[in-house]
Design an enzyme around this catalytic site. Structure first.
Site, short mmCIF file in Angstrom:
data_model
loop_
_atom_site.label_atom_id
_atom_site.label_comp_id
_atom_site.label_asym_id
_atom_site.label_seq_id
_atom_site.Cartn_x
_atom_site.Cartn_y
_atom_site.Cartn_z
N GLU A 1 13.64 -23.01 34.52
CA GLU A 1 13.62 -21.58 34.91
C GLU A 1 14.67 -21.28 35.97
OE1 GLU A 1 9.42 -21.78 35.55
OE2 GLU A 1 9.27 -22.15 33.40
N GLU B 1 12.31 -32.02 30.45
CA GLU B 1 11.53 -30.85 30.03
C GLU B 1 12.35 -30.05 29.03
OE1 GLU B 1 8.37 -29.64 33.13
OE2 GLU B 1 10.25 -28.76 33.76
N GLY C 1 6.01 -23.69 28.19
CA GLY C 1 5.23 -22.46 28.09
C GLY C 1 5.07 -21.92 26.68
N LYS D 1 4.47 -22.91 39.57
CA LYS D 1 5.42 -21.81 39.38
C LYS D 1 5.04 -20.65 40.31
CE LYS D 1 6.40 -23.69 34.89
NZ LYS D 1 6.84 -23.48 33.51
N SER E 1 4.45 -27.89 27.81
CA SER E 1 3.20 -27.71 27.08
C SER E 1 2.30 -28.95 27.08
CB SER E 1 3.48 -27.24 25.64
OG SER E 1 4.07 -25.95 25.67
N HIS F 1 14.97 -27.06 37.70
CA HIS F 1 13.97 -26.70 36.70
C HIS F 1 14.58 -25.72 35.71
CE1 HIS F 1 10.46 -24.86 34.87
NE2 HIS F 1 9.84 -25.99 35.16
N ASN G 1 3.21 -28.14 38.59
CA ASN G 1 4.13 -27.07 39.00
C ASN G 1 3.41 -25.73 38.82
OD1 ASN G 1 6.16 -25.26 39.40
ND2 ASN G 1 7.42 -25.91 37.66
P1 13P Z 1 4.23 -25.63 30.74
O1 13P Z 1 3.33 -26.82 30.98
O2 13P Z 1 3.56 -24.32 31.00
O3 13P Z 1 4.88 -25.71 29.40
O4 13P Z 1 5.40 -25.71 31.83
C1 13P Z 1 6.06 -26.91 31.98
C2 13P Z 1 6.93 -26.85 33.17
O5 13P Z 1 7.88 -26.08 33.22
C3 13P Z 1 6.60 -27.71 34.31
O6 13P Z 1 7.62 -27.74 35.25
#
Ligand code: 13P
Length: 249
Positions: free
Chosen positions: A99, A169, A175, A12, A213, A97, A10
């Protein structure tokens, strides 16, 4: 077909078309086709066509979009629909997701509508679920995840449920550099699997991915954890070398 283990990247809101072209050139050079796993890239919508063209001929690499709207067309300025995403080359779509839920206030009901419309236009929905730190500390993690799962698939026809992907997740792991332990991931994956079985017998083929992460350092132990069928990676997929290393795990 989604072959386990599964590696989803992803991006983002990173890598516009110019960076995406350079990224894909580097990634394809160092990552040879692996038929024993599924690798997919989820670039921003504006870079979908670039990634699609870059991976032409590499049928081992799938393509996804990070979000869709819950309707197929109309006056919804700024949104992308499932048929448009499919037309642009996407095969998969991330839905719900963390976010989207926490920055853009998406509700479980909106998530359910998006999950339901995706397969109508040939997209596989990847339903993302996960609790916040506060919910975990209140011992409400399972309850929250079960609610997100149950409502998330509630508008799907029962026979379509076996065709989705679920990604666990935990919000506190995204993150932050603080991934769930393999034991924590296993334990939530077990609960998700049981719930899926209860809601849709015959859904054992639904891959359940872990995200939060994931890095070159912990990917192996997470992938070895019981019930973890793959990983959904954010930060660690942003450079092609690191991502290729994870995909070879
Ligand atoms: P990180 O790997 O940066 O923690 O993000 C995970 C994520 O949101 C994947 O969709």
């Amino acid at each position: 077909m989604i072959q386990r283990p599964v590696f989803f990247a992803n991006w983002k809101m990173n890598h516009g078309p110019t960076e995406a072209r350079a990224y894909m050139a580097a990634f394809l050079r160092i990552f040879s086709p692996h038929e024993d796993r599924t690798v997919a890239m989820f670039p921003p919508a504006l870079s979908l066509a670039t990634v699609r063209d870059a991976r032409a001929g590499r049928t081992d690499i799938q393509l996804g979009i990070q979000n869709i709207y819950s309707r197929d067309r109309g006056a919804f300025t700024g949104e992308n629909s499932a048929p448009m995403a499919r037309d642009a080359g996407a095969e998969l779509v991330l839905v719900g997701h963390s976010e989207r839920r926490h920055v853009f206030d998406e509700t479980n009901l909106e998530v359910a509508q998006k999950v339901a419309i995706a397969p109508q236009f040939g997209l596989t929905p990847v339903l993302c679920v996960g609790e916040t730190l506060q919910e975990r500390e209140m011992d409400a993690a399972e309850h929250i995840v079960m609610e997100q799962l149950e409502i998330g698939i509630s508008a799907l026809r029962k026979e379509t449920i076996p065709q989705i992907v679920v990604a666990y997740e935990p919000v506190w792991a995204i993150g932050t550099g603080r991934s769930a332990t393999p034991e924590d991931a296993s334990s939530m994956h077990r609960v998700i699997r049981e719930k899926l079985r209860a809601l849709a017998p015959g859904s054992d083929g639904v891959p359940i991915l872990y995200g939060g992460s994931v890095s070159t350092k912990n990917a192996k132990s997470l992938l070895e954890a019981d019930g973890v069928d793959g990983v959904l990676v954010g930060s660690a997929c942003l450079d092609p070398e690191g991502w290729a290393e994870i995909c070879r795990t």
